[in-house]
Design a protein around this motif. Structure first.
Motif, PDB file in Angstrom:
ATOM      1  N   SER A 311       0.767  -1.185  -0.164  1.00  0.00           N
ATOM      2  CA  SER A 311      -0.053  -0.085   0.265  1.00  0.00           C
ATOM      3  C   SER A 311       1.003   1.323  -0.001  1.00  0.00           C
ATOM      4  CB  SER A 311      -0.895   0.024   1.273  1.00  0.00           C
ATOM      5  OG  SER A 311      -1.812   1.269   1.172  1.00  0.00           O
ATOM      6  N   CYS A 312       0.493   2.198  -0.807  1.00  0.00           N
ATOM      7  CA  CYS A 312       1.267   3.492  -0.940  1.00  0.00           C
ATOM      8  C   CYS A 312       0.180   4.818  -0.788  1.00  0.00           C
ATOM      9  CB  CYS A 312       1.928   3.559  -2.309  1.00  0.00           C
ATOM     10  SG  CYS A 312       2.716   2.234  -2.726  1.00  0.00           S
ATOM     11  N   GLN A 313       1.100   5.835  -0.456  1.00  0.00           N
ATOM     12  CA  GLN A 313       0.134   7.088  -0.253  1.00  0.00           C
ATOM     13  C   GLN A 313       0.431   8.098  -1.231  1.00  0.00           C
ATOM     14  OE1 GLN A 313       0.173   8.454   3.824  1.00  0.00           O
ATOM     15  NE2 GLN A 313      -1.867   8.829   3.848  1.00  0.00           N
ATOM     16  N   LEU A 473       3.614   9.346  -5.251  1.00  0.00           N
ATOM     17  CA  LEU A 473       3.554   8.247  -4.336  1.00  0.00           C
ATOM     18  C   LEU A 473       4.758   8.051  -3.500  1.00  0.00           C
ATOM     19  CD1 LEU A 473       1.858   5.687  -6.737  1.00  0.00           C
ATOM     20  CD2 LEU A 473       0.719   6.566  -4.574  1.00  0.00           C
ATOM     21  N   ASP A 474       4.340   7.558  -2.367  1.00  0.00           N
ATOM     22  CA  ASP A 474       5.669   7.443  -1.558  1.00  0.00           C
ATOM     23  C   ASP A 474       6.455   6.087  -1.840  1.00  0.00           C
ATOM     24  OD1 ASP A 474       3.686   5.703  -0.271  1.00  0.00           O
ATOM     25  OD2 ASP A 474       3.737   6.307   1.784  1.00  0.00           O
ATOM     26  N   VAL A 475       6.587   5.482  -2.983  1.00  0.00           N
ATOM     27  CA  VAL A 475       7.155   4.693  -3.497  1.00  0.00           C
ATOM     28  C   VAL A 475       8.696   4.895  -3.630  1.00  0.00           C
ATOM     29  CG1 VAL A 475       5.152   3.608  -4.368  1.00  0.00           C
ATOM     30  CG2 VAL A 475       6.578   5.204  -5.873  1.00  0.00           C
ATOM     31  N   MET A 476       9.512   3.687  -3.907  1.00  0.00           N
ATOM     32  CA  MET A 476      11.114   3.929  -4.232  1.00  0.00           C
ATOM     33  C   MET A 476      11.704   4.796  -3.159  1.00  0.00           C
ATOM     34  SD  MET A 476      10.869   4.081  -8.486  1.00  0.00           S
ATOM     35  CE  MET A 476       9.270   4.934  -8.729  1.00  0.00           C
ATOM     36  N   PHE A 487       5.313  18.905   0.061  1.00  0.00           N
ATOM     37  CA  PHE A 487       4.260  18.149  -0.187  1.00  0.00           C
ATOM     38  C   PHE A 487       3.249  17.937   0.979  1.00  0.00           C
ATOM     39  CE2 PHE A 487       7.006  17.263  -3.717  1.00  0.00           C
ATOM     40  CZ  PHE A 487       6.170  16.623  -4.797  1.00  0.00           C
ATOM     41  N   GLY A 488       2.009  17.946   0.735  1.00  0.00           N
ATOM     42  CA  GLY A 488       1.057  17.769   1.501  1.00  0.00           C
ATOM     43  C   GLY A 488       0.762  16.314   1.352  1.00  0.00           C
ATOM     44  N   VAL A 489       0.141  15.788   2.673  1.00  0.00           N
ATOM     45  CA  VAL A 489       0.054  14.075   2.421  1.00  0.00           C
ATOM     46  C   VAL A 489      -1.516  14.028   2.084  1.00  0.00           C
ATOM     47  CG1 VAL A 489      -0.342  13.926   4.772  1.00  0.00           C
ATOM     48  CG2 VAL A 489       0.040  11.966   3.752  1.00  0.00           C
ATOM     49  N   GLY A 490      -2.007  13.123   1.382  1.00  0.00           N
ATOM     50  CA  GLY A 490      -3.306  12.764   0.883  1.00  0.00           C
ATOM     51  C   GLY A 490      -3.887  11.967   2.014  1.00  0.00           C
ATOM     52  N   ASP A 491      -5.135  11.613   2.104  1.00  0.00           N
ATOM     53  CA  ASP A 491      -5.605  10.496   2.778  1.00  0.00           C
ATOM     54  C   ASP A 491      -6.230   9.251   2.150  1.00  0.00           C
ATOM     55  OD1 ASP A 491      -7.961  11.562   1.534  1.00  0.00           O
ATOM     56  OD2 ASP A 491      -9.111  12.036   3.254  1.00  0.00           O
ATOM     57  N   GLY A 492      -5.961   9.338   0.878  1.00  0.00           N
ATOM     58  CA  GLY A 492      -6.090   8.029  -0.012  1.00  0.00           C
ATOM     59  C   GLY A 492      -4.980   7.225  -0.272  1.00  0.00           C
TER      60      GLY A 492
END
Length: 516
Positions: A311-313, A473-476, A487-492
């Motif tokens: 899961s990523c955000q 996304l917070d991948v890699m 960057f602002g974090v999303g809630d999805g």
């Protein structure tokens, strides 16, 4: 800190990042009525009966299953039918329940107190930790670190003919290279695809974007499946009412190079959501892929189904905060003013860390291809690009994909890469603006500067191209720059799924794959 977001809030219900990409077994939240437990499965007995014709089950023409895995499936179906019969007669029933439940009300049944939620359709699919997977690979049959197929291939056992369509609809392969048919897909997606919960935004995949996304090397028109209704006049192919696609890909899953497909763009016209076309589309694309000898598929969804491998955000970086405020993508907190917000997100006019950053050209492809493939090897899940695939996906296309490189002045070799694709959204009901220009981080490699410095310059290039917001996304290794670059974090959360594959769950920084 100066970028801490009590000062500014993202309208998270408005856009939850790339909330739902598409899935082999899931679609957008606006299509959830087609994919809910109630509509796909009905009761357990109906679902078990439907699974007799589901992907990976023996063809009706086959008198006997042709492999141990298919025999196991038939046994599972029989158990499900028996359990359904017990429940319908007031018995408590039996059988396994999923370990996790969907957080989406549209994709989960309401259950009585103490009763575990069931996924009557999804639990029959060869997915990580589903009853079918546990039946095919019982505990102790593989080491905990095993990574491989749940069900082995069973050539000759797959349904040879297309699934039946509801009366009044016909299958239609869509030739995405033909401009008129490409515009039909564009129109269907533009009017019926992913919207936010408040109906403020709708993804607007351009015709050129769809051509890029659906025609990589080795693509097949037979994997671009449409559903049409007969034309009223009797002439022409009829109106396109539904669509699903698959494209070929080679992916490495825990160091196992695997031939697979990426599933995308499951879309059904809003007027047909009650016709239960989504399950039929899903089964048909799987049938065609299986017949061609491909047994794994990758997809993402914003809801949790059985069972994601990771899961990523999504995170969002404002590039034009004034416009984002005007369209209700951002909202000021009481402590903030527009002027302060503009200063907060102001960017330099030109790249500062890599002043020679420039658009990628065909001459850069050999070096850049080798650099990216080598970089991606560190992740547990990543694509393995051929040179032709790299050129297709990374060479710049105006309004579709932007890629930039920095080179060594002495050797001319590519040392750094940054890229993003363009996915605007139509703004609904706003008198001043009708389009939100959004850039989405794609593949990036930094060797001569830090990752934060590289992506800071990438933001400058996106701003130059009139993008309003930059999503990642917070991948890699993306977590290295997200907070420091405001960057602002999303809630999805975006879940990654691999059809017919079992492996250990992955953290977001172990995923090196971006799906459109």
């Amino acid at each position: 800190s100066h970028f801490n977001l009590p000062v500014l809030s993202i309208n998270r219900r408005a856009i939850r990042g790339r909330q739902i990409n598409l899935s082999l077994i899931s679609s957008s939240s606006t299509m959830s009525e087609d994919l809910s437990e109630e509509t796909i499965a009905g009761d357990a007995a109906a679902d078990a009966a439907a699974f007799v014709t589901a992907p990976l089950a023996p063809s009706p023409a086959s008198a006997e299953p042709t492999s141990e895995s298919t025999r196991q499936q038939v046994e599972l179906i029989e158990r499900m039918l028996q359990q359904a019969s017990l429940r319908s007669n007031g018995g408590s029933g039996g059988g396994p329940s999923p370990a996790s439940a969907s957080s989406s009300r549209a994709l989960s049944k309401s259950t009585s107190s103490g009763e575990k939620k069931r996924h009557a359709f999804w639990d029959t699919q060869p997915m990580l930790a589903t009853p079918l997977a546990l039946s095919a690979t019982p505990e102790g049959s593989h080491p905990p670190t095993f990574s491989g197929p749940i069900l082995e291939p069973a050539p000759g056992s797959y349904r040879p003919t297309p699934y039946a369509m509801p009366a009044g609809f016909v299958w239609s392969d869509v030739d995405i290279t033909e401009p008129i048919q490409r515009m039909e897909v564009y129109t269907l997606l533009n009017k019926n695809y992913v919207e936010d919960d408040d109906c403020l935004f709708r993804f607007d995949y351009s015709a050129n974007f769809l051509y890029w996304a659906l025609t990589p090397p080795g693509f097949k028109t037979s994997y671009h499946i449409g559903v049409r209704c007969p034309p009223k006049s009797g002439d022409g192919p009829g109106r396109l009412m539904a669509f699903i696609s698959a494209i070929p890909a080679t992916v490495a899953i825990s160091d196992n190079p695997t031939k697979a497909v990426e599933i995308n763009y499951l879309c059904i016209h809003k007027k047909l959501r009650s016709k239960r076309l989504a399950p039929v589309l899903i089964k048909e694309i799987t049938r065609r892929v299986n017949i061609d000898g491909v047994y794994q598929a990758l997809y993402t969804a914003g809801v949790e189904l059985p069972t994601p491998i990771g899961s990523c955000q999504y995170w969002h970086r404002s590039l034009d905060p004034k416009k984002l405020l005007e369209v209700d993508f951002l909202r000021l907190s009481p402590r903030m003013t527009l002027a302060r917000t503009m200063r907060l997100y102001k960017l330099p006019e030109s790249p500062t860390s890599l002043p020679n950053l420039r658009p990628m050209t065909p001459d850069d492809v050999p070096d850049a291809h080798a650099l990216l493939n080598k970089y991606l090897e560190q992740f547990k899940l990543h694509p393995v690009f051929s040179r032709e695939e790299f050129a297709h996906w990374l060479l710049p296309r105006p309004g579709v994909i932007s890629s930039f490189v920095s080179t060594d002045p002495s050797t001319g070799k590519v040392t750094d890469i940054c890229s993003y694709y363009h996915l605007p959204s139509t703004i609904l009901g706003n008198a001043k603006h009708n389009k939100l220009n959004a850039a989405y981080s794609f593949y990036n490699v930094a060797t001569t500067v830090g990752f934060q410095e590289l992506m800071g310059d990438c933001l400058v290039m996106a701003k130059r191209e009139s993008q309003d917001v930059f999503n990642a996304l917070d991948v890699m290794e993306n977590k290295q720059f997200l907070k420091n670059l405001k960057f602002g974090v999303g809630d999805g959360h975006l879940k990654f799924y691999i059809y017919n594959w079992t492996c250990q769950r992955m953290s977001s920084n172990e995923i090196g794959l971006v799906l459109l």
